[in-house]
Design a protein around this motif. Structure first.
Motif, PDB file in Angstrom:
ATOM      1  N   GLY A  22       0.625  -1.334   0.202  1.00 32.80           N
ATOM      2  CA  GLY A  22       0.376  -0.039  -0.118  1.00 32.80           C
ATOM      3  C   GLY A  22       0.624   1.399   0.331  1.00 32.80           C
ATOM      4  N   GLU A  23       2.264   1.597  -0.467  1.00 25.02           N
ATOM      5  CA  GLU A  23       2.693   2.369  -0.154  1.00 25.02           C
ATOM      6  C   GLU A  23       3.243   3.483  -1.303  1.00 25.02           C
ATOM      7  OE1 GLU A  23       6.729   1.011   0.140  1.00 25.02           O
ATOM      8  OE2 GLU A  23       6.931   0.155   2.090  1.00 25.02           O
ATOM      9  N   GLY A  24       2.865   2.619  -2.038  1.00 19.56           N
ATOM     10  CA  GLY A  24       2.141   3.483  -3.561  1.00 19.56           C
ATOM     11  C   GLY A  24       0.795   4.032  -2.728  1.00 19.56           C
ATOM     12  N   THR A  25      -0.639   3.796  -2.446  1.00 17.44           N
ATOM     13  CA  THR A  25      -0.922   4.340  -2.127  1.00 17.44           C
ATOM     14  C   THR A  25      -1.505   5.218  -0.907  1.00 17.44           C
ATOM     15  OG1 THR A  25      -2.440   2.441  -2.263  1.00 17.44           O
ATOM     16  CG2 THR A  25      -2.634   2.954  -4.151  1.00 17.44           C
ATOM     17  N   LEU A  94      -8.144  -6.462   1.246  1.00 20.79           N
ATOM     18  CA  LEU A  94      -7.651  -4.882   0.827  1.00 20.79           C
ATOM     19  C   LEU A  94      -5.624  -5.180   0.066  1.00 20.79           C
ATOM     20  CD1 LEU A  94      -9.055  -2.646   3.999  1.00 20.79           C
ATOM     21  CD2 LEU A  94      -8.798  -2.316   1.476  1.00 20.79           C
ATOM     22  N   PRO A  95      -4.952  -6.097   0.570  1.00 21.13           N
ATOM     23  CA  PRO A  95      -3.387  -6.359   0.732  1.00 21.13           C
ATOM     24  C   PRO A  95      -3.762  -6.519  -0.537  1.00 21.13           C
ATOM     25  CG  PRO A  95      -4.019  -7.632   2.680  1.00 21.13           C
ATOM     26  CD  PRO A  95      -5.336  -6.416   1.962  1.00 21.13           C
ATOM     27  N   ILE A 175     -17.197  -0.814   0.197  1.00 21.50           N
ATOM     28  CA  ILE A 175     -17.268   0.136   1.225  1.00 21.50           C
ATOM     29  C   ILE A 175     -15.371  -0.646   1.104  1.00 21.50           C
ATOM     30  CG2 ILE A 175     -17.059   0.963   3.363  1.00 21.50           C
ATOM     31  CD1 ILE A 175     -20.178   0.400   3.451  1.00 21.50           C
ATOM     32  N   ILE A 176     -15.364  -2.096   1.886  1.00 22.28           N
ATOM     33  CA  ILE A 176     -13.514  -2.393   1.421  1.00 22.28           C
ATOM     34  C   ILE A 176     -12.901  -1.819   0.073  1.00 22.28           C
ATOM     35  CG2 ILE A 176     -12.177  -4.119   1.471  1.00 22.28           C
ATOM     36  CD1 ILE A 176     -14.562  -5.680   2.610  1.00 22.28           C
ATOM     37  N   ALA A 177     -13.583  -2.191  -1.092  1.00 24.80           N
ATOM     38  CA  ALA A 177     -13.170  -1.396  -2.446  1.00 24.80           C
ATOM     39  C   ALA A 177     -12.581   0.216  -2.200  1.00 24.80           C
ATOM     40  CB  ALA A 177     -13.826  -1.827  -3.748  1.00 24.80           C
ATOM     41  N   LEU A 178     -13.644   0.656  -1.640  1.00 25.91           N
ATOM     42  CA  LEU A 178     -13.708   2.221  -2.356  1.00 25.91           C
ATOM     43  C   LEU A 178     -12.731   2.905  -0.934  1.00 25.91           C
ATOM     44  CD1 LEU A 178     -17.683   3.471  -1.914  1.00 25.91           C
ATOM     45  CD2 LEU A 178     -15.903   4.108  -3.335  1.00 25.91           C
ATOM     46  N   ASN A 179     -12.759   2.373   0.267  1.00 27.25           N
ATOM     47  CA  ASN A 179     -10.709   2.149   1.186  1.00 27.25           C
ATOM     48  C   ASN A 179      -9.995   1.624   0.630  1.00 27.25           C
ATOM     49  OD1 ASN A 179     -13.381   0.978   4.242  1.00 27.25           O
ATOM     50  ND2 ASN A 179     -13.018   3.102   2.714  1.00 27.25           N
ATOM     51  N   ALA A 180     -10.348   0.875  -0.393  1.00 29.66           N
ATOM     52  CA  ALA A 180      -8.657   0.659  -0.641  1.00 29.66           C
ATOM     53  C   ALA A 180      -7.886   1.898  -1.511  1.00 29.66           C
ATOM     54  CB  ALA A 180      -9.041  -0.499  -1.835  1.00 29.66           C
TER      55      ALA A 180
END
Length: 307
Positions: A22-25, A94-95, A175-180
């Motif tokens: 997730g570093e890039g985002t 998420l990951p 919701i999970i996708a939007l959080n990602a």
């Protein structure tokens, strides 16, 4: 496969993977603080809206055998939705989603998302159909202490509300996708819609429609919530595709990890059912009193705890 290559399912390793991919985002510090403040504010507002909604319900319907019938029927779709979503799904999804998006392409990430979404849709539709036809036996088992009138009303309510399994499970994944995608405040704000739908429908239509106004609110609110989430995800480049490919290794990875927690989730939801079952054996209105108390507790928790 060497020890360094073996995947680990421990929470620590999953979070390490999330941080790595997730570093890039990742959010900038000021944006993270802004999002946290926004979610906290919306959470408090949601608690207030929930209290208002429950106030309208209590004012118009009180705590009677009819509300007992409703609260029991309403709990069944929620329990089924929680089982489908399973607690660790966000930390598992998420990951993997972020890794695919970062290392391959957004199109590949959306393909993975559609694959998981379609699987959840199939399972949800199966439970909706099953729940509709088995409603009399489900209520007879969980509401073992209900008399004939309460049982009949509860079966009718469940057959209307069972469709919300679909909206609850799909909304959870959206919701999970939007959080990602680093969108937190918007889905939190949209989460006010279910309670608002109930509050408006009960306040406006309860005098003429009675219990049906409450049913209507529980159908309209989650539907609006789902549509709002879909619109937000669409604006981020998402496009639905009817694919279901069990050969996709990422989908199999999600299923493997989530299935490990299914039994504990089943036990947790079973506790809710057992509470309803025992309450159905008590005097009319007892189950409703417990349900109101649970909602007040959740509202207080949202007001005085950090989300």
């Amino acid at each position: 496969m060497t020890d360094q290559q073996k995947p680990s399912d421990s929470p620590e390793d999953q979070m390490a993977e999330f941080r790595e991919v997730g570093e890039g985002t990742s959010l900038r510090p000021w944006r993270a603080a802004q999002s946290f403040s926004g979610v906290t504010l919306v959470s408090g507002l949601g608690a207030v809206v929930g209290l208002v909604s429950n106030g309208f319900i209590a004012y118009h319907f009180g705590a009677t055998w009819k509300t007992d019938a409703f609260f029991l029927a309403q709990s069944i779709p929620l329990i089924l939705a929680h089982l489908l979503q399973s607690g660790p799904l966000p930390s598992v999804f998420l990951p993997i989603f972020i890794r695919i998006r970062t290392e391959r392409s957004p199109e590949s990430a959306w393909r993975f998302f559609n694959n998981l979404l379609n699987l959840i849709l199939v399972l949800s539709l199966f439970l909706v159909v099953l729940g509709y036809f088995l409603a009399p036996w489900i209520i007879r088992f969980v509401g073992v202490g209900f008399d004939e009138s309460t049982w009949t009303t509860s079966v009718r309510v469940l057959r209307f509300l069972i469709i919300t399994v679909l909206s609850h499970t799909v909304s959870g994944l959206l919701i999970i996708a939007l959080n990602a995608l680093n969108l937190f405040v918007l889905p939190a704000a949209f989460s006010l819609l279910p309670a608002l739908g109930v509050a408006v429908c009960v306040a406006v239509f309860a005098p003429a429609m009675g219990l049906d106004a409450w049913i209507l609110g529980n159908l309209i609110g989650p539907a609006l919530f789902l549509l709002a989430l879909l619109g937000a995800l669409w604006s981020q480049g998402y496009r639905y595709r009817p694919i279901l490919d069990f050969r996709q290794k990422e989908l199999r990875e999600v299923l493997r990890r989530v299935s490990q927690f299914f039994i504990s989730s089943l036990f947790t939801q079973g506790q809710t059912l057992s509470t309803r079952l025992v309450a159905s054996l008590l005097a009319p209105g007892s189950l409703s009193a417990i349900a109101y108390a649970e909602r007040l507790f959740l509202a207080a928790s949202a007001l005085f705890t950090i989300p």
